[in-house]
Design a protein around this motif. Structure first.
Motif, PDB file in Angstrom:
ATOM      1  N   ASP A  99       0.832  -1.205   0.000  1.00 12.26           N
ATOM      2  CA  ASP A  99       0.000   0.000   0.000  1.00 12.26           C
ATOM      3  C   ASP A  99       0.870   1.259   0.000  1.00 12.26           C
ATOM      4  O   ASP A  99       0.585   2.229  -0.712  1.00 12.26           O
ATOM      5  N   THR A 100       1.922   1.228   0.797  1.00  8.63           N
ATOM      6  CA  THR A 100       2.820   2.383   0.873  1.00  8.63           C
ATOM      7  C   THR A 100       3.529   2.607  -0.456  1.00  8.63           C
ATOM      8  O   THR A 100       3.596   3.736  -0.956  1.00  8.63           O
ATOM      9  N   ARG A 153       2.674   1.645  -3.503  1.00  6.91           N
ATOM     10  CA  ARG A 153       1.750   2.059  -4.571  1.00  6.91           C
ATOM     11  C   ARG A 153       1.427   3.552  -4.491  1.00  6.91           C
ATOM     12  O   ARG A 153       1.202   4.196  -5.518  1.00  6.91           O
ATOM     13  N   ALA A 154       1.436   4.108  -3.302  1.00 13.45           N
ATOM     14  CA  ALA A 154       1.119   5.532  -3.146  1.00 13.45           C
ATOM     15  C   ALA A 154       2.146   6.427  -3.813  1.00 13.45           C
ATOM     16  O   ALA A 154       1.868   7.601  -4.088  1.00 13.45           O
ATOM     17  N   TYR A 155       3.329   5.885  -4.092  1.00 15.55           N
ATOM     18  CA  TYR A 155       4.402   6.686  -4.706  1.00 15.55           C
ATOM     19  C   TYR A 155       4.466   6.532  -6.224  1.00 15.55           C
ATOM     20  O   TYR A 155       5.289   7.180  -6.875  1.00 15.55           O
TER      21      TYR A 155
END
Length: 257
Positions: free
Chosen positions: A18-19, A21-23
Motif C-alpha cells: 500500500d505504501t 503504490r502511493a508513490y
C-alpha cells in the motif's frame, strides 16, 4: 515462532505494498548509492520506515538488517533477525514495471524460519515457514522435477552463460531474467522455471526470503559452489546462489566446478 512470525510478515508485506503504490504517481527523488550499489527512491525509504516500525514494534527483541538502513553489529547478538529488502527491483519500480517485490524474512541461528515475497502490482504473495511448505496466494507450490539441465529453463543474467564459467560444459538451457532476485527465486519455487543461478556476490536481503520459499517448495538452495547458505553474517553476503530440485542442482553444480 515461525507460524506467528509468518502472519506478521504477511500483514507487513501487504502494508508495504500500500505504501509503495502511493508513490507510483509521485516524484521519486531517485539517487544513486556509493560503490555502484544502485538507485534508491523516496518509496524505498518510506517502505523501509514502515516495515521497521511495524515489525520492530511487534518484535522489539529482534535484530534488523535492511538494504536501506545503516547496518550495526547489534543484530549479531540477537536471537532472531529481520532481513528486509523494502523494494527488490528498484530499477523496475522506477521504470514503471510490475516485477518489483517486498522481501521480508526472519533468521534464527543462521537459518531462515519465516519468509514472504510480495509483488503488489501482480498480486502475488509467496510465503513459507520452516517445515510448513511454501505457498503462493495460499495455494501450495513446488519446484519442477526436471533431472537434467539439457532442455530446461533457468533464470540467470546473460554473462552467467559465458563459456569460462562452465568447466563441465555450458548447459543447453533456455535462459530468462527478472530484475528482482526475490522474484527469480520465487518463480522457480512455483515451478515456472527449473533453476535459478547467480554467480556474483549476493546480499542477504535480496535472497533471504526467497531461499526459504524455494527450500520449502522442494529445492536445494546453496551458494554457487554448493555450500549451504547461512544468514545474519557479519558481512551479509553470499557467494552467489544456485537453486533447483536436488537432481538438477547436482547436474548444474557438476558443470560449474
Amino acid at each position: 515462532m515461525p507460524e506467528s512470525d509468518l502472519s506478521l510478515l504477511i500483514d507487513a508485506a501487504r502494508r508495504a505494498g500500500d505504501t509503495a503504490r502511493a508513490y507510483l504517481s509521485e516524484p521519486l527523488d531517485v539517487r544513486y548509492k556509493d560503490a555502484g550499489a544502485g538507485p534508491v527512491t523516496r518509496a524505498d525509504l518510506a517502505v523501509n520506515t514502515l516495515l521497521h516500525r511495524v515489525l520492530g514494534s511487534a518484535r522489539p527483541d529482534y535484530g534488523w538488517l535492511s538494504e536501506e538502513s545503516p547496518d550495526t553489529a547489534a543484530r549479531l547478538g540477537a536471537k532472531r533477525v529481520f532481513i528486509v529488502d523494502p523494494i527488490d527491483g528498484t530499477r523496475s519500480f522506477i521504470d514503471g514495471e510490475k516485477t518489483w517485490a517486498h522481501s521480508i524474512a526472519v533468521a534464527e541461528q543462521g537459518r531462515i524460519r519465516a519468509a514472504v515475497v510480495y509483488l503488489p502490482l501482480l498480486d502475488r504473495l509467496y510465503a513459507a515457514a520452516e517445515g510448513a511448505g511454501a505457498r503462493l496466494n495460499g495455494a501450495p507450490i513446488a519446484v519442477t522435477r526436471r533431472a537434467s539441465a539439457e532442455g530446461g529453463t533457468i533464470l540467470a543474467k546473460k554473462p552467467t552463460f559465458e563459456t569460462g564459467n562452465w568447466p563441465g560444459g555450458v548447459p543447453g538451457m533456455t535462459r530468462a531474467h527478472r530484475p528482482s532476485l526475490a522474484y527469480r527465486l520465487s518463480l522457480v519455487a512455483e515451478g515456472r522455471y527449473d533453476a535459478m543461478l547467480t554467480l556474483r556476490p549476493t546480499r542477504e536481503w535480496d535472497i533471504a526470503a526467497g531461499a526459504l520459499i524455494l527450500s520449502e517448495a522442494g529445492a536445494q538452495v546453496t551458494d554457487r559452489r554448493g555450500a549451504p547458505l547461512r544468514f545474519n553474517n557479519a558481512h551479509p553476503q553470499t557467494d552467489g546462489v544456485l537453486a533447483a530440485n536436488a537432481t538438477l542442482h547436482g547436474d548444474l553444480l557438476d558443470r560449474l566446478i
